[in-house]
Design a protein around this motif. Structure first.
Motif, PDB file in Angstrom:
ATOM      1  N   SER A 257       0.877  -1.175   0.000  1.00 53.59           N
ATOM      2  CA  SER A 257       0.000   0.000   0.000  1.00 53.59           C
ATOM      3  C   SER A 257       0.905   1.212   0.000  1.00 53.59           C
ATOM      4  O   SER A 257       1.779   1.343   0.858  1.00 53.59           O
ATOM      5  CB  SER A 257      -0.934   0.000   1.209  1.00 53.59           C
ATOM      6  N   GLY A 258       0.751   2.073  -0.985  1.00 54.46           N
ATOM      7  CA  GLY A 258       1.679   3.179  -1.176  1.00 54.46           C
ATOM      8  C   GLY A 258       1.254   4.464  -0.499  1.00 54.46           C
ATOM      9  O   GLY A 258       0.274   4.512   0.255  1.00 54.46           O
ATOM     10  N   THR A 259       1.986   5.529  -0.804  1.00 53.92           N
ATOM     11  CA  THR A 259       1.728   6.822  -0.165  1.00 53.92           C
ATOM     12  C   THR A 259       0.387   7.414  -0.566  1.00 53.92           C
ATOM     13  O   THR A 259      -0.135   8.288   0.112  1.00 53.92           O
ATOM     14  CB  THR A 259       2.848   7.827  -0.500  1.00 53.92           C
ATOM     15  N   SER A 260      -0.192   6.937  -1.681  1.00 58.21           N
ATOM     16  CA  SER A 260      -1.506   7.448  -2.093  1.00 58.21           C
ATOM     17  C   SER A 260      -2.623   6.948  -1.182  1.00 58.21           C
ATOM     18  O   SER A 260      -3.706   7.542  -1.144  1.00 58.21           O
ATOM     19  CB  SER A 260      -1.813   7.034  -3.527  1.00 58.21           C
ATOM     20  N   LEU A 261      -2.389   5.825  -0.477  1.00 58.96           N
ATOM     21  CA  LEU A 261      -3.384   5.252   0.419  1.00 58.96           C
ATOM     22  C   LEU A 261      -4.706   4.951  -0.295  1.00 58.96           C
ATOM     23  O   LEU A 261      -5.779   5.040   0.287  1.00 58.96           O
ATOM     24  CB  LEU A 261      -3.656   6.190   1.607  1.00 58.96           C
ATOM     25  N   ASP A 262      -4.593   4.578  -1.567  1.00 61.58           N
ATOM     26  CA  ASP A 262      -5.815   4.345  -2.335  1.00 61.58           C
ATOM     27  C   ASP A 262      -6.232   2.878  -2.365  1.00 61.58           C
ATOM     28  O   ASP A 262      -7.343   2.562  -2.760  1.00 61.58           O
ATOM     29  CB  ASP A 262      -5.668   4.863  -3.765  1.00 61.58           C
ATOM     30  N   GLY A 263      -5.345   1.979  -1.943  1.00 60.67           N
ATOM     31  CA  GLY A 263      -5.713   0.578  -1.948  1.00 60.67           C
ATOM     32  C   GLY A 263      -4.575  -0.312  -1.496  1.00 60.67           C
ATOM     33  O   GLY A 263      -3.451   0.138  -1.284  1.00 60.67           O
ATOM     34  N   VAL A 264      -4.892  -1.594  -1.334  1.00 56.96           N
ATOM     35  CA  VAL A 264      -3.914  -2.613  -0.956  1.00 56.96           C
ATOM     36  C   VAL A 264      -3.772  -3.559  -2.137  1.00 56.96           C
ATOM     37  O   VAL A 264      -4.745  -4.197  -2.555  1.00 56.96           O
ATOM     38  CB  VAL A 264      -4.376  -3.384   0.299  1.00 56.96           C
ATOM     39  N   ASP A 265      -2.568  -3.633  -2.691  1.00 62.10           N
ATOM     40  CA  ASP A 265      -2.304  -4.499  -3.841  1.00 62.10           C
ATOM     41  C   ASP A 265      -1.642  -5.787  -3.372  1.00 62.10           C
ATOM     42  O   ASP A 265      -0.686  -5.757  -2.574  1.00 62.10           O
ATOM     43  CB  ASP A 265      -1.386  -3.805  -4.846  1.00 62.10           C
ATOM     44  N   ILE A 266      -2.123  -6.911  -3.888  1.00 58.08           N
ATOM     45  CA  ILE A 266      -1.574  -8.224  -3.526  1.00 58.08           C
ATOM     46  C   ILE A 266      -1.236  -8.984  -4.801  1.00 58.08           C
ATOM     47  O   ILE A 266      -2.037  -9.030  -5.744  1.00 58.08           O
ATOM     48  CB  ILE A 266      -2.563  -9.040  -2.682  1.00 58.08           C
ATOM     49  N   ALA A 267      -0.037  -9.574  -4.823  1.00 61.06           N
ATOM     50  CA  ALA A 267       0.416 -10.345  -5.980  1.00 61.06           C
ATOM     51  C   ALA A 267       0.903 -11.718  -5.524  1.00 61.06           C
ATOM     52  O   ALA A 267       1.668 -11.823  -4.565  1.00 61.06           O
ATOM     53  CB  ALA A 267       1.543  -9.601  -6.693  1.00 61.06           C
ATOM     54  N   PHE A 268       0.435 -12.762  -6.196  1.00 70.55           N
ATOM     55  CA  PHE A 268       0.888 -14.134  -5.935  1.00 70.55           C
ATOM     56  C   PHE A 268       1.828 -14.512  -7.068  1.00 70.55           C
ATOM     57  O   PHE A 268       1.445 -14.483  -8.245  1.00 70.55           O
ATOM     58  CB  PHE A 268      -0.311 -15.078  -5.883  1.00 70.55           C
ATOM     59  N   CYS A 269       3.062 -14.862  -6.730  1.00 76.51           N
ATOM     60  CA  CYS A 269       4.110 -14.965  -7.727  1.00 76.51           C
ATOM     61  C   CYS A 269       4.886 -16.273  -7.624  1.00 76.51           C
ATOM     62  O   CYS A 269       5.070 -16.814  -6.522  1.00 76.51           O
ATOM     63  CB  CYS A 269       5.107 -13.810  -7.563  1.00 76.51           C
ATOM     64  N   GLU A 270       5.345 -16.745  -8.779  1.00 77.38           N
ATOM     65  CA  GLU A 270       6.243 -17.890  -8.856  1.00 77.38           C
ATOM     66  C   GLU A 270       7.637 -17.368  -9.184  1.00 77.38           C
ATOM     67  O   GLU A 270       7.831 -16.687 -10.203  1.00 77.38           O
ATOM     68  CB  GLU A 270       5.771 -18.865  -9.927  1.00 77.38           C
ATOM     69  N   ILE A 271       8.611 -17.680  -8.321  1.00 70.08           N
ATOM     70  CA  ILE A 271       9.930 -17.064  -8.431  1.00 70.08           C
ATOM     71  C   ILE A 271      11.025 -18.115  -8.343  1.00 70.08           C
ATOM     72  O   ILE A 271      10.952 -19.041  -7.531  1.00 70.08           O
ATOM     73  CB  ILE A 271      10.141 -16.030  -7.297  1.00 70.08           C
ATOM     74  N   ASN A 272      12.044 -17.941  -9.181  1.00 69.65           N
ATOM     75  CA  ASN A 272      13.295 -18.667  -8.986  1.00 69.65           C
ATOM     76  C   ASN A 272      14.440 -17.695  -9.248  1.00 69.65           C
ATOM     77  O   ASN A 272      14.216 -16.495  -9.424  1.00 69.65           O
ATOM     78  CB  ASN A 272      13.378 -19.926  -9.851  1.00 69.65           C
ATOM     79  N   ASN A 273      15.659 -18.188  -9.284  1.00 71.41           N
ATOM     80  CA  ASN A 273      16.808 -17.294  -9.421  1.00 71.41           C
ATOM     81  C   ASN A 273      16.893 -16.606 -10.773  1.00 71.41           C
ATOM     82  O   ASN A 273      17.586 -15.594 -10.911  1.00 71.41           O
ATOM     83  CB  ASN A 273      18.104 -18.065  -9.165  1.00 71.41           C
ATOM     84  N   GLU A 274      16.214 -17.145 -11.762  1.00 75.46           N
ATOM     85  CA  GLU A 274      16.326 -16.626 -13.120  1.00 75.46           C
ATOM     86  C   GLU A 274      15.055 -15.989 -13.657  1.00 75.46           C
ATOM     87  O   GLU A 274      15.111 -15.199 -14.596  1.00 75.46           O
ATOM     88  CB  GLU A 274      16.748 -17.756 -14.074  1.00 75.46           C
ATOM     89  N   SER A 275      13.906 -16.328 -13.077  1.00 74.54           N
ATOM     90  CA  SER A 275      12.653 -15.874 -13.679  1.00 74.54           C
ATOM     91  C   SER A 275      11.621 -15.507 -12.614  1.00 74.54           C
ATOM     92  O   SER A 275      11.743 -15.874 -11.451  1.00 74.54           O
ATOM     93  CB  SER A 275      12.079 -16.937 -14.611  1.00 74.54           C
TER      94      SER A 275
END
Length: 368
Positions: A10-28
């Motif tokens: 949630s940023g300085t604008s206080l306009d919302g809460v963003d949520i991201a579900f991500c698949e991560i490894n060292n390269e991608s």
């Protein structure tokens, strides 16, 4: 081996809460699903009051807990709606809500609220938070951190690339063998404040109100003399500088020096504030060798702002990050999922060239 992380922002604008579900490894990195949740209005008003007025420790402590509960509720709702198996989630990367950011004071600090213990207690998931303090302890600004993530995502593009995030504040990443970046200054924060005061709206949709006004070049020139804009990087800023008091002082000083000029309409002030964001960004982009500017954040959805940015940077290709395959709306939430991955694997984040810290370091605290 890929792992799954949630990033929440949630940023300085206080306009919302963003949520991201991500698949991560060292390269991608892959964004699997995402969602935005409205910021609790009462909580937002109390946070703004705490930023702008004297506040007690009791209020700060309670805001910390209440934010933790709000984030936890959003995460639980997101997991249920997205049908995610909690057991697959390695960690939640939590930025928290910035209450105050002052890395250049006698005793530097940056305060983000949103109690990670509350979140892990309610969700049962490991949380990684408190990313900024280590960098500040090493003499850095503790911000912006997005450039390290931008380097991870975009450094392989065959061009001189810069990445611009326009949230409440605007920050610029200049990619290359060594990544650099800094906050250029105000993004949406002053425009949001002015339209709220004058029209009772949370933001100026598509910049239509600003578009209807006339830019006051004399006022704009005065505003651009703000010492922050003239300061060399590394630098970072927030609501502790660019706020309603700053704008009021600018308008009062301008009125005193121009007592005999024609009265300026509110929409002209809005037009001038949008132009302040554009010029302060463009002035910095022009100092770089950027051929491609990738834009993300809420400001990218402001149609008139994007038009003016492209006009001002006629020699640079300006695109939304969506056009290069990365969500512009959820970029920051994705960044904190990635930072959580780096912390879990005890990796130094290569950000000292951005923040001015004495060295790169492992960032964030783990709440099991």
């Amino acid at each position: 081996m890929s792992e799954f992380y949630i990033g929440i922002m949630s940023g300085t604008s206080l306009d919302g809460v963003d949520i991201a579900f991500c698949e991560i490894n060292n390269e991608s990195f892959k964004l699997l699903c995402s969602a935005s949740y409205p910021f609790d209005k009462r909580l937002k008003n109390e946070i703004l009051s705490a930023i702008n007025k004297p506040v007690t420790l009791k209020i700060v402590g309670e805001l910390d807990t209440r934010l933790g509960k709000m984030y936890a509720d959003c995460i639980e709702s997101f997991i249920a709606k997205s049908e995610i198996d909690k057991n697959t989630i390695m960690a939640i990367g939590l930025h928290g809500q910035t209450l105050w950011h002052e890395p250049d004071s006698k005793h530097p600090f940056s305060m983000q609220l949103g109690n990670a213990n509350v979140i892990t207690a309610k969700t049962g998931i490991c949380v990684v938070s408190d990313f900024r303090q280590k960098d500040i302890a090493l003499g850095g600004q503790g911000a912006p951190f997005a450039p390290a993530f931008h380097q991870f995502l975009f450094s392989k593009l065959n061009a001189n690339v810069a990445v611009l995030n326009i949230g409440g504040m605007a920050n610029l990443s200049i990619l290359g063998d060594t990544v650099t970046g800094y906050d250029t200054g105000c993004g949406n924060v002053l425009m949001d404040y002015w339209v709220s005061q004058k029209n009772g709206l949370s933001y100026d949709k598509d910049g239509e109100w600003a578009k209807s006004g006339l830019v006051n070049e004399d006022l704009l020139k005065q505003m651009l003399q703000e010492p922050y804009f003239l300061k060399e990087a590394p630098k970072s800023t927030g609501r502790e500088l660019f706020n309603g008091k700053w704008l009021k002082k600018q308008l009062e000083n301008f009125a005193k020096r121009n007592a005999n000029t024609v009265y300026m309409k509110s929409r002209d002030t809005q037009a001038t504030l949008l132009e302040l964001t554009i010029r302060s960004i463009a002035n910095e982009v022009k100092k770089s060798m950027a051929e491609l500017l990738i834009v993300c954040g809420g400001g990218g959805r402001n149609v008139y702002l994007m038009k003016r940015l492209k006009d001002e940077l006629a020699g640079v290709e300006v695109v939304l990050s969506d056009e290069v395959g990365v969500s512009s709306e959820f970029m920051e939430a994705m960044a904190f999922a990635w930072l959580a991955h780096e912390r879990i694997h005890k990796k130094c984040v290569k950000i000292s060239s951005v923040t001015g810290a004495s060295k790169d370091s492992i960032l964030g605290a783990i709440y099991e």
